[in-house]
Design a protein around this motif. Structure first.
Motif, PDB file in Angstrom:
ATOM      1  N   GLY A   1       0.867  -1.187   0.000  1.00 61.36           N
ATOM      2  CA  GLY A   1       0.000   0.000   0.000  1.00 61.36           C
ATOM      3  C   GLY A   1       0.892   1.221   0.000  1.00 61.36           C
ATOM      4  N   ILE A   2       0.278   2.390   0.162  1.00 56.61           N
ATOM      5  CA  ILE A   2       1.081   3.611   0.262  1.00 56.61           C
ATOM      6  C   ILE A   2       0.674   4.342   1.530  1.00 56.61           C
ATOM      7  N   GLY A   3       1.645   4.522   2.425  1.00 54.26           N
ATOM      8  CA  GLY A   3       1.368   5.174   3.703  1.00 54.26           C
ATOM      9  C   GLY A   3       2.081   6.502   3.793  1.00 54.26           C
ATOM     10  N   MET A   4       1.743   7.261   4.801  1.00 53.04           N
ATOM     11  CA  MET A   4       2.416   8.542   5.003  1.00 53.04           C
ATOM     12  C   MET A   4       2.422   8.880   6.488  1.00 53.04           C
ATOM     13  N   SER A   5       3.443   9.594   6.887  1.00 48.30           N
ATOM     14  CA  SER A   5       3.477  10.196   8.210  1.00 48.30           C
ATOM     15  C   SER A   5       3.796  11.670   8.035  1.00 48.30           C
ATOM     16  N   VAL A   6       3.098  12.521   8.755  1.00 44.49           N
ATOM     17  CA  VAL A   6       3.377  13.962   8.734  1.00 44.49           C
ATOM     18  C   VAL A   6       3.814  14.363  10.135  1.00 44.49           C
ATOM     19  N   LEU A   7       5.051  14.802  10.264  1.00 50.17           N
ATOM     20  CA  LEU A   7       5.492  15.349  11.547  1.00 50.17           C
ATOM     21  C   LEU A   7       5.387  16.867  11.479  1.00 50.17           C
ATOM     22  N   ILE A   8       4.667  17.451  12.426  1.00 53.58           N
ATOM     23  CA  ILE A   8       4.568  18.908  12.526  1.00 53.58           C
ATOM     24  C   ILE A   8       5.300  19.307  13.798  1.00 53.58           C
ATOM     25  N   ASN A   9       6.319  20.116  13.646  1.00 49.09           N
ATOM     26  CA  ASN A   9       7.218  20.408  14.775  1.00 49.09           C
ATOM     27  C   ASN A   9       7.679  19.126  15.451  1.00 49.09           C
ATOM     28  N   GLY A  10       7.973  18.116  14.636  1.00 49.54           N
ATOM     29  CA  GLY A  10       8.538  16.867  15.154  1.00 49.54           C
ATOM     30  C   GLY A  10       7.545  15.889  15.729  1.00 49.54           C
ATOM     31  N   VAL A  11       6.258  16.266  15.765  1.00 48.59           N
ATOM     32  CA  VAL A  11       5.246  15.404  16.391  1.00 48.59           C
ATOM     33  C   VAL A  11       4.320  14.845  15.312  1.00 48.59           C
ATOM     34  N   PRO A  12       4.072  13.525  15.318  1.00 48.27           N
ATOM     35  CA  PRO A  12       3.157  12.973  14.302  1.00 48.27           C
ATOM     36  C   PRO A  12       1.796  13.649  14.368  1.00 48.27           C
ATOM     37  N   TYR A  13       1.314  14.105  13.222  1.00 50.02           N
ATOM     38  CA  TYR A  13      -0.018  14.711  13.165  1.00 50.02           C
ATOM     39  C   TYR A  13      -1.031  13.599  12.911  1.00 50.02           C
ATOM     40  N   LEU A  14      -1.987  13.444  13.823  1.00 54.06           N
ATOM     41  CA  LEU A  14      -2.915  12.318  13.778  1.00 54.06           C
ATOM     42  C   LEU A  14      -4.301  12.709  13.283  1.00 54.06           C
ATOM     43  N   GLY A  15      -4.650  13.992  13.388  1.00 58.70           N
ATOM     44  CA  GLY A  15      -5.987  14.426  12.994  1.00 58.70           C
ATOM     45  C   GLY A  15      -7.010  14.157  14.078  1.00 58.70           C
ATOM     46  N   ALA A  16      -8.276  14.375  13.733  1.00 65.06           N
ATOM     47  CA  ALA A  16      -9.345  14.311  14.725  1.00 65.06           C
ATOM     48  C   ALA A  16      -9.532  12.903  15.282  1.00 65.06           C
ATOM     49  N   ASN A  17      -9.459  11.884  14.419  1.00 61.98           N
ATOM     50  CA  ASN A  17      -9.571  10.519  14.959  1.00 61.98           C
ATOM     51  C   ASN A  17      -8.585   9.550  14.330  1.00 61.98           C
ATOM     52  N   GLY A  18      -7.380  10.025  14.099  1.00 64.24           N
ATOM     53  CA  GLY A  18      -6.276   9.113  13.742  1.00 64.24           C
ATOM     54  C   GLY A  18      -6.133   8.788  12.270  1.00 64.24           C
ATOM     55  N   SER A  19      -7.003   9.338  11.414  1.00 62.19           N
ATOM     56  CA  SER A  19      -6.928   8.957  10.000  1.00 62.19           C
ATOM     57  C   SER A  19      -6.277  10.030   9.127  1.00 62.19           C
TER      58      SER A  19
END
Lengths: 408, 408
Positions: free
Chosen positions: A222-240
């Motif tokens: 599959g194709i996944g992604m991680s976004v770190l904002i100021n070094g912290v994983p951004y998870l969104g409102a419910n993790g998606s």
């Protein structure tokens, strides 16, 4: 819950000392103080407690310095056996279990072929309990405590509620999993998206220290992604959040594993590349819906050797990634986009189309100064990230536990 | 810089009291303490200083309570004349200047038709200096100080360096603007993206208090966006994040004002809608490349009255927005997407296509629990947000200034 030491700044200092020792390996007491802005008296007192609790050990003395100036410093390091964590990586048809020690090093790793898509939520829990129990019996006898378990899963998870929401490796959805494992093994259980584990390892590398806003794209089945904002994983409102694979390339385009059309994944993932090739090229036999590394290597080789059909398949994947990355740049304006994952094997075959599509898609002001780079893939990176995240999350408990044991 | 009071927690308490008074209007001292977790002695001491400095005033006493219990509380409120800010909204062919007082209320507003696209960077600076000077002379005489100036601009700005990077209202790029205005008017100058100003107003509304991750989409001549993460505008590495309008609907699709193809804006902005309609429908005469409100109202009416060409133009805009919002949901997983801006006039004509495209694009797990709503447009919202942001950013300076004046 009472803190192991009298006040919160003392507690923070002890955690900082542990993190520094884990990052640097063996360090002299005086350097530990300087690195953390703590007085040498405090470091001496903290390290005395740690020695008593078995959390650190003194390294064998260095040989006297050739220039004879001063006596050699005594270095201290974490006692690797003070605690351990178990990280389980769950991917399609495979479960990997890794044991990490208190210093963050991998001490044991095993892979199991498992028909993950055929499992029910209960099957998975039973299987994980069985595998972790076996690991506990066979691998963890030398450790003072099991600090935590990390479950690193492809797909959408809610770390907060410990629920696997949706994974391409599993046919069930919305399965709470952390609570049962935590109860069974009496330790913290972290549920993490696999890309966030990898991003945490990459973000810790000196080469990326100046990239607080970091996007990691994982190519593979599959194709996944991680976004770190100021070094912290951004998870969104419910993790998606950060579901790059299901952002769109062509509305009404190719069918995606999610059941919808036109997703980036439907063009640039292993299954999409192989699906486009299977009827046109001579490729190794096997499950073409879940191509193996050998099958994918064969397809990549065809493209790199100049087969026009394979070349065009990778070029279309590159165009899909180029549009997807254009959207990521327009929306996140990150410092760096790192492309990795097992699918990075095909990066040379797709990068020309990817970069030219990106150039056509965005004006210079929106491309900004974002760097876009590929990064070699290491299949153990997910578990290394999971181990580091779990140790960091449980150091407070480990401290408390050592304190309690000593007082008892 | 020395703080106006002895220690930092006292300084934080004074700022908190000002913010509470600005938010609530008139408040009794005892309630100010309770709302901010400050002792009544501290509130008494802070409010005594504020009274002396002219930052607050006591409200006329209430009439005695009918039930006769206790004496009426004396309420205090901000002295609106303690400071003011000037907010300038820069959009295509129009500059709006607004004066806000210390309590955040709008005290004066003026609009000027200006051929913004014909201005050089120097022309713009000269023009702004002239307009602000006139405002200072004519409107600011009753205020104790000019606390700051806010420049709210469509497009990409670097708030940190005070540079307009790229705006659809201007034909020049990368123009540092804040420093010269700050020097000329001896006050802080904030440069903000207009959508971030609007998002800050909306985020403060009670209806959206449970939405820390809020996306605001601004439809209008162009298409803008603001992303609040934990209530804070996300700016990205160099200020060009949240450029929703230039994320992609159809690679190689319609021409966008940015010069590239297939952007959401090239389908759903005023100029795109009018461009698609101009050759096929009878519409009011005028500059069809920069349609006026009257022109756009006429086009919207045709669609709402059932004209099939106009309906299809809005449906295509809805499909473009649907794909764009699908990408925003997949990547940001926000609590709420609010659609506003002057272009929301056409929302009823496009929403059916937008929602159905969104439903087709994303599986339920990725749509998650995100609410998508439209929100009535108020053309003063940008300046109200700019005023609030500038007051918050300059309260520390206003305190210091009042302290200095009092001591002198």
């Amino acid at each position: 819950m009472a803190l192991p030491f009298g006040d919160s700044s003392r507690h923070e200092n002890t955690l900082a000392v542990i993190h520094t020792l884990r990052e640097k390996g063996s360090v002299a007491r005086i350097d530990l103080g300087a690195l953390n802005g703590i007085s040498s008296a405090t470091v001496t007192s903290i390290s005395a407690e740690f020695l008593q609790q078995g959390l650190i050990r003194e390294c064998p003395p260095e040989t006297p310095r050739p220039n004879g100036r001063g006596r050699p410093k005594t270095l201290i390091e974490l006692n690797p056996n003070a605690a351990c964590v178990v990280c389980i990586k769950l991917s399609i048809n495979e479960i990997q279990l890794v044991v990490g020690d208190f210093s963050g090093q991998v001490r044991h790793s095993e892979h199991h072929a498992v028909p993950t898509l055929a499992l029910s939520a209960n099957d998975l829990e039973v299987l994980l309990e069985e595998k972790i129990s076996a690991i506990c019996t066979q691998q963890l006898t030398g450790f003072q405590r099991l600090a935590g378990i990390c479950l690193a899963v492809q797909g959408v998870v809610s770390s907060q509620s410990g629920t696997i929401i949706w994974s391409p490796a599993l046919s069930f959805r919305n399965a709470p999993i952390s609570a049962r494992l935590a109860e069974r093994f009496h330790c913290s259980v972290l549920l993490e998206n696999d890309a966030n584990c990898i991003a945490s390892v990459l973000a810790a590398q000196p080469a990326y220290a100046d990239c607080p806003n970091l996007v990691v794209i994982m190519l593979g089945y599959g194709i996944g992604m991680s976004v770190l904002i100021n070094g912290v994983p951004y998870l969104g409102a419910n993790g998606s959040a950060a579901e790059f694979g299901h952002s769109k390339y062509q509305p009404d385009g190719a069918l995606c594993a999610c059941g919808r059309r036109g997703c980036i994944e439907a063009y640039a993932s292993d299954y999409a590349l192989y699906r486009a090739a299977a009827n046109h090229l001579e490729l190794p036999s096997g499950d073409s819906a879940h191509p193996s590394e050998k099958q994918m290597q064969a397809l990549t080789q065809l493209a790199l050797q100049g087969d026009p059909v394979a070349q065009e398949i990778y070029a279309e994947a590159g165009r899909a990634l180029g549009v997807g990355i254009a959207n990521v740049l327009a929306l996140f304006n990150p410092d760096l986009v790192l492309i990795t994952g097992s699918g990075v094997r095909g990066f040379d075959a797709l990068q020309a189309a990817m970069y030219s599509t990106l150039d056509e898609a965005l004006v210079a002001e929106l491309k900004g100064t974002t760097r876009i780079e590929s990064c070699a893939w290491d299949r153990d990176m997910t578990c290394m990230g999971g181990i580091a995240m779990t140790l960091n999350a449980t150091d407070g408990e480990t401290l408390l536990d050592s304190q309690t044991v000593r007082e008892a």
